[in-house]
Design a protein around this motif. Structure first.
Motif, short mmCIF file in Angstrom:
data_model
loop_
_atom_site.label_atom_id
_atom_site.label_comp_id
_atom_site.label_asym_id
_atom_site.label_seq_id
_atom_site.Cartn_x
_atom_site.Cartn_y
_atom_site.Cartn_z
N GLY A 10 0.82 -1.21 0.00
CA GLY A 10 0.00 0.00 0.00
C GLY A 10 0.85 1.25 0.00
O GLY A 10 1.96 1.28 -0.54
N ASN A 11 0.33 2.31 0.63
CA ASN A 11 1.03 3.60 0.65
C ASN A 11 2.45 3.45 1.19
O ASN A 11 3.37 4.14 0.74
CB ASN A 11 0.26 4.60 1.52
CG ASN A 11 -1.05 5.02 0.87
OD1 ASN A 11 -1.10 5.25 -0.33
ND2 ASN A 11 -2.11 5.09 1.65
N MET A 12 2.65 2.57 2.16
CA MET A 12 3.97 2.37 2.78
C MET A 12 4.72 1.19 2.14
O MET A 12 5.89 1.29 1.79
CB MET A 12 3.82 2.10 4.28
CG MET A 12 3.26 3.27 5.06
SD MET A 12 4.35 4.70 5.07
CE MET A 12 5.62 4.15 6.19
N ASP A 31 0.13 -8.55 -3.12
CA ASP A 31 -0.92 -7.71 -2.52
C ASP A 31 -2.24 -8.15 -3.15
O ASP A 31 -2.25 -8.67 -4.28
CB ASP A 31 -0.65 -6.22 -2.83
CG ASP A 31 -1.50 -5.27 -1.99
OD1 ASP A 31 -0.94 -4.58 -1.13
OD2 ASP A 31 -2.75 -5.25 -2.17
N MET A 64 3.47 -5.59 5.50
CA MET A 64 3.09 -4.20 5.76
C MET A 64 1.59 -4.10 5.51
O MET A 64 1.13 -3.63 4.47
CB MET A 64 3.89 -3.28 4.84
CG MET A 64 3.86 -1.83 5.26
SD MET A 64 4.31 -1.66 7.00
CE MET A 64 4.47 0.09 7.16
N LEU A 65 0.82 -4.59 6.48
CA LEU A 65 -0.63 -4.77 6.33
C LEU A 65 -1.37 -3.81 7.26
O LEU A 65 -0.80 -3.29 8.22
CB LEU A 65 -0.98 -6.23 6.66
CG LEU A 65 -0.35 -7.24 5.68
CD1 LEU A 65 -0.31 -8.65 6.27
CD2 LEU A 65 -1.12 -7.23 4.36
N PRO A 66 -2.68 -3.58 6.99
CA PRO A 66 -3.39 -2.55 7.75
C PRO A 66 -3.44 -2.79 9.26
O PRO A 66 -3.10 -1.91 10.05
CB PRO A 66 -4.79 -2.56 7.13
CG PRO A 66 -4.61 -3.11 5.76
CD PRO A 66 -3.49 -4.10 5.86
N THR A 97 1.52 -1.77 11.89
CA THR A 97 1.24 -1.33 13.26
C THR A 97 0.08 -2.15 13.79
O THR A 97 -1.06 -2.00 13.32
CB THR A 97 0.87 0.18 13.29
OG1 THR A 97 1.92 0.92 12.68
CG2 THR A 97 0.69 0.65 14.72
N GLY A 239 -0.63 9.48 1.94
CA GLY A 239 -0.35 9.70 3.32
C GLY A 239 -0.79 8.60 4.30
O GLY A 239 -0.74 7.43 4.00
N PHE A 240 -1.17 9.06 5.42
CA PHE A 240 -1.56 8.21 6.54
C PHE A 240 -3.03 8.48 6.83
O PHE A 240 -3.40 9.58 7.25
CB PHE A 240 -0.66 8.53 7.74
CG PHE A 240 -0.93 7.70 8.96
CD1 PHE A 240 -1.12 6.33 8.87
CD2 PHE A 240 -0.97 8.29 10.21
CE1 PHE A 240 -1.36 5.56 10.01
CE2 PHE A 240 -1.20 7.53 11.35
CZ PHE A 240 -1.39 6.16 11.24
N LYS A 247 -7.37 3.49 14.33
CA LYS A 247 -6.94 2.14 14.76
C LYS A 247 -5.80 2.25 15.78
O LYS A 247 -5.82 1.62 16.83
CB LYS A 247 -6.48 1.35 13.54
CG LYS A 247 -5.83 0.01 13.89
CD LYS A 247 -4.78 -0.47 12.90
CE LYS A 247 -3.73 0.50 12.55
NZ LYS A 247 -2.48 -0.01 12.02
P1 NAD Z 1 -2.60 0.83 3.00
O1 NAD Z 1 -4.02 0.61 3.30
O2 NAD Z 1 -2.20 1.89 2.01
O3 NAD Z 1 -1.89 -0.56 2.52
C1 NAD Z 1 -2.21 -1.82 3.02
C2 NAD Z 1 -2.08 -2.82 1.86
O4 NAD Z 1 -2.27 -4.16 2.38
C3 NAD Z 1 -3.12 -2.61 0.76
O5 NAD Z 1 -2.48 -2.45 -0.49
C4 NAD Z 1 -3.97 -3.89 0.81
O6 NAD Z 1 -4.45 -4.29 -0.46
C5 NAD Z 1 -2.96 -4.87 1.39
N1 NAD Z 1 -3.57 -6.06 2.00
C6 NAD Z 1 -4.56 -6.13 2.91
N2 NAD Z 1 -4.81 -7.42 3.23
C7 NAD Z 1 -3.96 -8.18 2.50
C8 NAD Z 1 -3.72 -9.58 2.39
N3 NAD Z 1 -4.44 -10.46 3.08
N4 NAD Z 1 -2.75 -10.01 1.55
C9 NAD Z 1 -2.02 -9.13 0.82
N5 NAD Z 1 -2.19 -7.77 0.89
C10 NAD Z 1 -3.16 -7.32 1.71
O7 NAD Z 1 -1.89 1.12 4.41
P2 NAD Z 1 -0.47 1.82 4.70
O8 NAD Z 1 -0.68 3.29 4.87
O9 NAD Z 1 0.53 1.29 3.73
O10 NAD Z 1 -0.18 1.22 6.16
C11 NAD Z 1 0.22 -0.11 6.38
C12 NAD Z 1 0.61 -0.27 7.85
O11 NAD Z 1 1.65 0.67 8.16
C13 NAD Z 1 -0.55 0.04 8.81
O12 NAD Z 1 -0.48 -0.84 9.90
C14 NAD Z 1 -0.27 1.48 9.24
O13 NAD Z 1 -0.82 1.76 10.50
C15 NAD Z 1 1.25 1.50 9.24
N6 NAD Z 1 1.89 2.81 9.02
C16 NAD Z 1 1.44 3.66 8.05
C17 NAD Z 1 2.09 4.88 7.87
C18 NAD Z 1 1.64 5.87 6.81
O14 NAD Z 1 2.11 7.04 6.83
N7 NAD Z 1 0.78 5.50 5.88
C19 NAD Z 1 3.19 5.23 8.66
C20 NAD Z 1 3.64 4.32 9.62
C21 NAD Z 1 2.98 3.12 9.78
#
Ligand code: NAD
Length: 297
Positions: A10-12, A31, A64-66, A97, A239-240, A247
């Motif tokens: 995802g975004n990260m 993904d 790196m999952l939600p 996280t 972003g985030f 959560k």
């Molecule tokens: P996001 O929603 O952009 O990405 C999550 C990805 O996981 C998605 O592409 C989704 O399709 C995939 N996914 C979900 N279930 C799946 C599965 N069973 N198999 C394969 N892929 C699957 O979220 P994000 O912003 O990338 O954040 C990911 C984690 O990092 C979260 O726990 C978040 O709290 C943490 N985080 C995010 C940031 C930020 O700035 N975005 C910063 C630090 C930490």
């Protein structure tokens, strides 16, 4: 260099997987989203049709999952869980996280199978994920930490060993509760200034050179137009996401009950973010909390 499977782009996760491949590791990723897979394919990352395919021959797996339920399903699902399919001696680095108890449960399951597991949540946001300058907060054994460092160095510059399994998630939970609080405080101060006719850019410069200086003001300014490349200046595209911040604040609140900790500011931040999310802003960047405090135009 290692053969690494990467789950969650995802975004990260997307930019992290790309940086890992650029650092010379062989990265195979999965993904659920075709769009996320296509975005990394052009950047030197191999793509797989399933998580099980991605881990074939992998020495390490990064996820790196939600949230916690996604992590537990990917690794421990009775039918499709990949933990039991990994080679003995493989290393799992979960960078999502999630709650510390789920991180410890995953580590316990890994230990029974001879697979090392570390929680390794990150800080720095999408910009740091893209630049390869993330901070990692690791929980697990000293031996696994040494192995992890060689891989994590391809995606970040500050790699901390917080303690045993779960300790990385506790550090991350504390950090994000503080982040939520100072983002709201920063938005509140900037809006107060704007309501009194001050230019938010000038006010930001003043506070950056004064005692109100903080990361949200300096790196992630929530007022549109103050920083050219901020989420605020791009219509609060994440972003985030607000939903992810809700959560994280939920994890902090649950933990505060278990650990009998008083967290009045974190509790208020959770309520404000929840109200903001319920008003239809869940998919927006978390700096959009400023709009909760703005006078309707
Ligand atoms: P996001 O929603 O952009 O990405 C999550 C990805 O996981 C998605 O592409 C989704 O399709 C995939 N996914 C979900 N279930 C799946 C599965 N069973 N198999 C394969 N892929 C699957 O979220 P994000 O912003 O990338 O954040 C990911 C984690 O990092 C979260 O726990 C978040 O709290 C943490 N985080 C995010 C940031 C930020 O700035 N975005 C910063 C630090 C930490």
């Amino acid at each position: 260099m290692s053969t690494v499977a990467f789950i969650g782009l995802g975004n990260m996760g997307g930019p992290m997987a790309i940086n890992l491949a650029k650092a010379g590791h062989t990265v195979t990723a999965f993904d659920l989203s075709e769009k996320a897979l296509a975005a990394v394919k052009a950047e030197g990352v191999n793509i797989a049709a399933s998580a099980a395919d991605a881990i074939a021959g992998a020495e390490a797996v990064i996820s790196m999952l939600p949230a916690g339920q996604h992590v537990l399903a990917v690794y421990l699902d009775e039918e499709t869980g990949i933990l039991k399919q990994l080679n003995k001696g493989a290393l799992v680095l979960d960078c999502s996280t999630i709650d510390a108890d789920s991180a410890r449960a995953l580590a316990k399951a890994g230990a029974e199978l001879g697979v090392g597991v570390m929680d390794a949540p990150v800080s720095g946001g999408v910009a740091a994920a893209q630049a390869g300058t993330l901070s990692f907060m690791c929980g697990g054994s000293a031996e696994d930490f040494e192995r992890a460092k060689a891989i994590l160095a391809g995606m970040g510059k500050n790699i901390f060993h917080a303690g045993d399994n779960g300790a990385g998630q506790v550090a991350k939970m504390c950090n994000n509760m503080l982040l939520a609080i100072h983002m709201i405080g920063t938005a509140e101060a900037l809006q107060l200034g704007a309501n009194n006719g001050l230019d938010p850019k000038v006010l930001s410069e003043i506070m950056l050179a004064s005692s109100g200086r903080n990361w949200s003001l300096e790196v992630y300014n929530p007022y549109p137009g103050v920083q050219e490349n901020s989420a605020a200046s791009k219509g609060y595209q994440p972003g985030f996401m607000v939903d992810l911040m809700i959560k994280d604040l939920g994890l902090a609140m649950e933990n505060s009950i278990d650990s009998k900790s008083s967290v009045p500011m974190g509790s208020l931040a959770r309520s404000l973010y929840t109200a903001h999310g319920m008003a239809g802003n869940g998919q927006k960047d978390f700096s959009s909390i400023l709009n909760l405090l703005r006078k309707p135009s």
